[in-house]
Design a protein around this motif. Structure first.
Motif, short mmCIF file in Angstrom:
data_model
loop_
_atom_site.label_atom_id
_atom_site.label_comp_id
_atom_site.label_asym_id
_atom_site.label_seq_id
_atom_site.Cartn_x
_atom_site.Cartn_y
_atom_site.Cartn_z
N TRP A 36 11.54 -2.90 -3.83
CA TRP A 36 10.10 -2.97 -3.86
C TRP A 36 9.54 -1.59 -3.51
CZ3 TRP A 36 7.19 -6.95 -5.60
CH2 TRP A 36 7.79 -8.21 -5.68
N PHE A 37 8.57 -1.16 -4.29
CA PHE A 37 7.85 0.09 -4.07
C PHE A 37 6.36 -0.20 -4.09
CE2 PHE A 37 11.97 1.02 -5.69
CZ PHE A 37 12.35 2.26 -5.19
N ARG A 38 5.57 0.73 -3.59
CA ARG A 38 4.13 0.55 -3.63
C ARG A 38 3.43 1.87 -3.88
NH1 ARG A 38 3.10 -0.93 2.79
NH2 ARG A 38 3.39 1.19 3.63
N GLN A 39 2.23 1.77 -4.43
CA GLN A 39 1.44 2.96 -4.72
C GLN A 39 -0.04 2.67 -4.49
OE1 GLN A 39 1.95 4.57 -8.68
NE2 GLN A 39 1.35 6.61 -7.98
N PRO A 88 -4.33 -2.48 7.01
CA PRO A 88 -5.08 -1.90 5.89
C PRO A 88 -4.29 -0.85 5.12
CG PRO A 88 -6.53 -2.17 7.76
CD PRO A 88 -5.14 -2.51 8.24
N GLU A 89 -3.44 -0.08 5.80
CA GLU A 89 -2.65 0.93 5.13
C GLU A 89 -1.56 0.36 4.23
OE1 GLU A 89 -1.57 1.37 9.62
OE2 GLU A 89 -3.28 0.72 8.42
N ASP A 90 -1.33 -0.96 4.27
CA ASP A 90 -0.42 -1.61 3.34
C ASP A 90 -1.07 -1.87 1.98
OD1 ASP A 90 1.78 -1.84 5.18
OD2 ASP A 90 0.76 -3.55 6.10
N THR A 91 -2.36 -1.64 1.86
CA THR A 91 -3.06 -1.86 0.60
C THR A 91 -2.49 -0.96 -0.49
OG1 THR A 91 -5.11 -2.55 1.69
CG2 THR A 91 -5.29 -1.73 -0.56
N ALA A 92 -2.05 -1.56 -1.59
CA ALA A 92 -1.42 -0.82 -2.67
C ALA A 92 -1.08 -1.79 -3.80
CB ALA A 92 -0.16 -0.11 -2.20
N VAL A 93 -0.69 -1.22 -4.93
CA VAL A 93 -0.04 -2.00 -5.96
C VAL A 93 1.45 -2.01 -5.65
CG1 VAL A 93 0.49 -2.22 -8.42
CG2 VAL A 93 -1.78 -1.45 -7.69
N TYR A 94 2.03 -3.19 -5.59
CA TYR A 94 3.44 -3.35 -5.25
C TYR A 94 4.24 -3.60 -6.52
CZ TYR A 94 2.53 -3.38 -0.28
OH TYR A 94 2.17 -3.02 1.00
N THR A 117 1.73 -5.83 -8.72
CA THR A 117 0.77 -6.81 -8.25
C THR A 117 -0.04 -6.19 -7.11
OG1 THR A 117 0.49 -9.09 -7.45
CG2 THR A 117 2.40 -7.88 -6.62
N GLN A 118 -1.34 -6.41 -7.11
CA GLN A 118 -2.24 -5.78 -6.14
C GLN A 118 -2.21 -6.53 -4.82
OE1 GLN A 118 -4.39 -2.95 -6.46
NE2 GLN A 118 -4.55 -3.25 -4.25
N VAL A 119 -2.05 -5.79 -3.74
CA VAL A 119 -2.18 -6.31 -2.38
C VAL A 119 -3.30 -5.54 -1.69
CG1 VAL A 119 -1.08 -6.55 -0.13
CG2 VAL A 119 0.22 -7.04 -2.21
N THR A 120 -4.30 -6.26 -1.22
CA THR A 120 -5.42 -5.64 -0.53
C THR A 120 -5.54 -6.25 0.86
OG1 THR A 120 -6.60 -5.30 -2.61
CG2 THR A 120 -7.88 -5.17 -0.58
N VAL A 121 -5.50 -5.41 1.88
CA VAL A 121 -5.61 -5.83 3.27
C VAL A 121 -6.93 -5.27 3.80
CG1 VAL A 121 -4.54 -5.91 5.53
CG2 VAL A 121 -3.12 -5.76 3.47
N SER A 122 -7.87 -6.15 4.05
CA SER A 122 -9.21 -5.71 4.44
C SER A 122 -9.90 -6.79 5.25
CB SER A 122 -10.05 -5.37 3.21
OG SER A 122 -11.38 -5.03 3.57
N ALA A 123 -10.69 -6.36 6.22
CA ALA A 123 -11.51 -7.28 7.00
C ALA A 123 -12.81 -7.60 6.29
CB ALA A 123 -11.81 -6.70 8.37
#
Length: 123
Positions: A36-39, A88-94, A117-123
């Motif tokens: 698994w990679f992310r960008q 929040p810094e995990d937000t990326a396309v995985y 697949t998009q992962v968005t971590v936000s309050a």
């Protein structure tokens, strides 16, 4: 033609969890190491986690150790990434990736990429 299809992404609050899945259209997950990679926007693609062909060995980036786990079910041609305590810094396309060969090391290149697949971590 080989296809890798990721699923499970979405929007989650900080501290939450998501489980990503990657399914192969051919019998490739049972043979090759998977990763698994992310960008994130404006940033380079980075390594997150990897697993060898049998699932006996796993590898993680320092930024996700203790929070993420990787597993595989070769009978289903599927690899998973369980993400806990998301930040929040995990937000990326995985991206799911088929690695070159049976085992993983930082020097092993990627043979084939999924679409992400998009992962968005936000309050």
């Amino acid at each position: 033609q080989l296809q890798l299809v990721e699923s499970g992404g979405g929007l989650v609050q900080p501290g939450g969890s998501l489980r990503l899945s990657c399914s192969a259209s051919r019998r490739t997950i049972s043979i090759n190491a998977m990763g698994w990679f992310r960008q994130a926007p404006g940033k380079e693609r980075e390594f997150v986690a990897a697993i060898n062909w049998s699932g006996s060995s796993t590898y993680f980036a320092d930024s996700v150790k203790g929070r993420f786990t990787i597993s595989r079910d070769n009978a289903k041609n599927t690899v998973y990434l369980q993400m806990n305590s998301l930040k929040p810094e995990d937000t990326a396309v995985y991206y799911c990736a088929k690695m070159r060969g049976n085992n993983y090391s930082p020097a092993v290149p990627v043979d084939f990429w999924g679409q992400g697949t998009q992962v968005t971590v936000s309050a």
